[in-house]
Design a protein around this motif. Structure first.
Motif, PDB file in Angstrom:
ATOM      1  N   ARG A  23       0.848  -1.197   0.000  1.00 48.95           N
ATOM      2  CA  ARG A  23       0.000   0.000   0.000  1.00 48.95           C
ATOM      3  C   ARG A  23       0.880   1.242   0.000  1.00 48.95           C
ATOM      4  O   ARG A  23       1.872   1.305   0.720  1.00 48.95           O
ATOM      5  CB  ARG A  23      -0.916  -0.004   1.222  1.00 48.95           C
ATOM      6  N   GLY A  24       0.491   2.235  -0.791  1.00 52.37           N
ATOM      7  CA  GLY A  24       1.287   3.451  -0.922  1.00 52.37           C
ATOM      8  C   GLY A  24       1.012   4.466   0.166  1.00 52.37           C
ATOM      9  O   GLY A  24       0.765   5.654  -0.118  1.00 52.37           O
ATOM     10  N   LEU A  25       1.119   4.050   1.408  1.00 55.14           N
ATOM     11  CA  LEU A  25       0.791   4.930   2.533  1.00 55.14           C
ATOM     12  C   LEU A  25       1.702   6.144   2.678  1.00 55.14           C
ATOM     13  O   LEU A  25       1.317   7.111   3.353  1.00 55.14           O
ATOM     14  CB  LEU A  25       0.773   4.135   3.838  1.00 55.14           C
ATOM     15  N   PRO A  26       2.910   6.171   2.079  1.00 56.97           N
ATOM     16  CA  PRO A  26       3.669   7.420   2.140  1.00 56.97           C
ATOM     17  C   PRO A  26       2.901   8.615   1.572  1.00 56.97           C
ATOM     18  O   PRO A  26       3.153   9.754   1.983  1.00 56.97           O
ATOM     19  CB  PRO A  26       4.907   7.106   1.296  1.00 56.97           C
ATOM     20  N   GLU A  27       1.971   8.383   0.656  1.00 55.17           N
ATOM     21  CA  GLU A  27       1.163   9.481   0.127  1.00 55.17           C
ATOM     22  C   GLU A  27       0.279  10.083   1.207  1.00 55.17           C
ATOM     23  O   GLU A  27       0.094  11.306   1.255  1.00 55.17           O
ATOM     24  CB  GLU A  27       0.289   8.983  -1.030  1.00 55.17           C
ATOM     25  N   LEU A  28      -0.261   9.244   2.103  1.00 54.87           N
ATOM     26  CA  LEU A  28      -1.182   9.719   3.139  1.00 54.87           C
ATOM     27  C   LEU A  28      -0.448  10.202   4.387  1.00 54.87           C
ATOM     28  O   LEU A  28      -0.929  11.102   5.083  1.00 54.87           O
ATOM     29  CB  LEU A  28      -2.165   8.612   3.520  1.00 54.87           C
ATOM     30  N   PRO A  30       3.147  11.421   5.090  1.00 50.20           N
ATOM     31  CA  PRO A  30       4.522  11.748   4.687  1.00 50.20           C
ATOM     32  C   PRO A  30       5.482  11.932   5.859  1.00 50.20           C
ATOM     33  O   PRO A  30       6.701  11.789   5.672  1.00 50.20           O
ATOM     34  CB  PRO A  30       4.359  13.047   3.898  1.00 50.20           C
ATOM     35  N   LEU A  31       4.985  12.259   7.056  1.00 47.55           N
ATOM     36  CA  LEU A  31       5.898  12.569   8.166  1.00 47.55           C
ATOM     37  C   LEU A  31       6.761  11.368   8.561  1.00 47.55           C
ATOM     38  O   LEU A  31       8.001  11.494   8.593  1.00 47.55           O
ATOM     39  CB  LEU A  31       5.105  13.102   9.360  1.00 47.55           C
ATOM     40  N   PRO A  32       6.201  10.208   8.882  1.00 47.33           N
ATOM     41  CA  PRO A  32       7.092   9.088   9.228  1.00 47.33           C
ATOM     42  C   PRO A  32       7.894   8.593   8.040  1.00 47.33           C
ATOM     43  O   PRO A  32       9.020   8.107   8.207  1.00 47.33           O
ATOM     44  CB  PRO A  32       6.124   8.011   9.740  1.00 47.33           C
ATOM     45  N   TYR A  33       7.335   8.752   6.853  1.00 46.72           N
ATOM     46  CA  TYR A  33       8.052   8.286   5.665  1.00 46.72           C
ATOM     47  C   TYR A  33       9.298   9.132   5.412  1.00 46.72           C
ATOM     48  O   TYR A  33      10.405   8.597   5.213  1.00 46.72           O
ATOM     49  CB  TYR A  33       7.132   8.320   4.453  1.00 46.72           C
ATOM     50  N   MET A 135       8.540   3.373   7.296  1.00 50.45           N
ATOM     51  CA  MET A 135       7.640   4.241   8.039  1.00 50.45           C
ATOM     52  C   MET A 135       7.556   3.898   9.527  1.00 50.45           C
ATOM     53  O   MET A 135       7.374   4.795  10.356  1.00 50.45           O
ATOM     54  CB  MET A 135       6.249   4.202   7.408  1.00 50.45           C
ATOM     55  N   CYS A 136       7.665   2.622   9.872  1.00 46.45           N
ATOM     56  CA  CYS A 136       7.477   2.233  11.271  1.00 46.45           C
ATOM     57  C   CYS A 136       8.779   2.240  12.074  1.00 46.45           C
ATOM     58  O   CYS A 136       8.902   2.966  13.056  1.00 46.45           O
ATOM     59  CB  CYS A 136       6.820   0.858  11.346  1.00 46.45           C
ATOM     60  N   ASP A 179      -0.106  13.887  13.135  1.00 45.53           N
ATOM     61  CA  ASP A 179       0.182  14.956  14.085  1.00 45.53           C
ATOM     62  C   ASP A 179       1.691  15.165  14.198  1.00 45.53           C
ATOM     63  O   ASP A 179       2.414  14.274  14.655  1.00 45.53           O
ATOM     64  CB  ASP A 179      -0.403  14.596  15.452  1.00 45.53           C
ATOM     65  N   PRO A 180       2.221  16.328  13.823  1.00 44.41           N
ATOM     66  CA  PRO A 180       3.665  16.564  13.929  1.00 44.41           C
ATOM     67  C   PRO A 180       4.200  16.406  15.347  1.00 44.41           C
ATOM     68  O   PRO A 180       5.375  16.053  15.539  1.00 44.41           O
ATOM     69  CB  PRO A 180       3.830  18.013  13.438  1.00 44.41           C
TER      70      PRO A 180
END
Length: 348
Positions: A23-28, A30-33, A135-136, A179-180
């Motif tokens: 799944r392309g979750l970096p699009e949703l 971006p902060l952890p990515y 991301m994790c 959340d930053p």
């Protein structure tokens, strides 16, 4: 059975492919990515290389397979890592070219839904690495967990034996990625309780196989990336873990029961069971509920072993899979479980 191949390791300064085969979750998120990419560059000295579907939600199975092929065949890329997991990577497998990947072996890192690709590589005779998503683990708030960082660094850059150790403290409660403020501080942790050993009378050493339990069950249902000759698993070390969907103990038992009915479970003389994920945003359980969830899962596993693999040694609460810190487990590589010595050693 194909003799397992450990692919050549990268060195600091090399390029590493970052793909989203689930799944392309970096699009949703971006902060952890972006944080994970930064740590790959600054802390590991690797240069991330992205592909068309890496940051894109809704990519087709064919498009994601194309990215896998591109990552493995690019001679300038020395390793491959998943951005995160998902839930439909099984639909990508039919689009993969086994001979192409077999001809271009590279270390692949991922877990969760990436169990699919790891099992695929196992069938290709290529050792993969269960653990460490961008991301994790790399994008963890605060800083990377030291236990995770040491394990990933060893798996990425070195070969040979690496002894695993239980975490003194661990984190089960997740924080919102949108959340930053999440990334500005170290996340809360709780004391670890060490590993729980069942039938630790002997030493078992063999190739590893397994992954996220739910994905293993899907592969079995679809009859994909499972050896036709089940004797391929004789003497192997099974490792399993569960995810944030918090499947119940009865479902855990039923999956293992069905593995037993298939004639698989007794073939593994040792089982490493990851610490049970016991909290999610949809089920924010309190301390008593989390303890009960973990206890009931352990009891379910032991019940299945008692019925189908009574001689199997098992170690529970190993820091693998959906937990923080996380230890990287070689998938198809050598694992040594020393019951009398209460030690676990993997070969990276």
């Amino acid at each position: 059975m194909i003799e397992p191949l450990y692919p050549p390791k990268p060195s600091p300064g090399d390029r590493i492919a970052v793909i989203s085969p689930s799944r392309g979750l970096p699009e949703l998120f971006p902060l952890p990515y972006e944080l994970g990419l930064e740590r790959l560059r600054k802390e590991f000295g690797l240069e991330p290389v992205e592909y068309p579907s890496t940051r894109r939600m809704g990519s087709t199975p064919r498009e994601r397979a194309d990215d896998i092929h591109a990552a493995f065949t690019d001679p300038t890329v020395k390793a491959v890592i998943a951005s995160i997991g998902g839930d439909d990577q099984i639909t990508v497998l039919p689009h993969l070219d086994r001979e192409l990947i077999r001809a271009h072996p590279k270390p692949f890192f991922g877990y969760s839904d990436n169990t699919n690709l790891l099992a695929y590589l196992w069938q290709c005779g290529i050792v993969g690495f269960h653990g460490a998503s961008v991301m994790c683990e790399l994008g963890r708030p605060g800083a990377m967990a030291p236990l995770t960082e040491r394990s990933l660094r060893a798996a990425l850059f070195t070969s040979g034996a690496y002894e695993l150790h239980p975490a003194d403290r661990y984190r089960d409660v997740d924080l919102p990625w949108e959340d930053p403020a999440t990334f500005a501080q170290e996340p809360p942790t709780e004391p670890g309780s060490g590993w729980y050993w069942h039938r630790p009378e002997r030493v078992v050493e063999g190739r590893s196989w397994g992954g996220e339990l739910e994905i293993v069950s899907w592969l079995l249902m679809a009859d994909r990336e499972v050896a036709r000759d089940l004797s391929a698993y004789d003497g192997c070390v099974l490792f399993l873990e569960t995810c944030e969907e918090l499947i119940g103990a009865e479902q855990v038992f039923r999956i293992l029961r069905n593995m037993g009915e298939r004639g698989m479970l007794h073939r593994f003389p040792a089982l490493l069971m990851g610490r049970a994920k016991a909290w999610s945003f949809t089920r924010p359980q309190d301390a008593d509920q989390k303890a009960a969830h973990a206890r009931e899962q352990r009891e379910a596993v032991l019940r299945a072993l008692g019925m189908y693999a009574p001689d199997t040694m098992a170690v529970f609460d190993v820091d693998l899979g959906h937990t923080d810190p996380q230890l990287v487990i070689p998938y198809g590589g050598n694992v040594r479980v020393d019951g009398p010595g209460r030690r676990i050693t993997v070969t990276y």
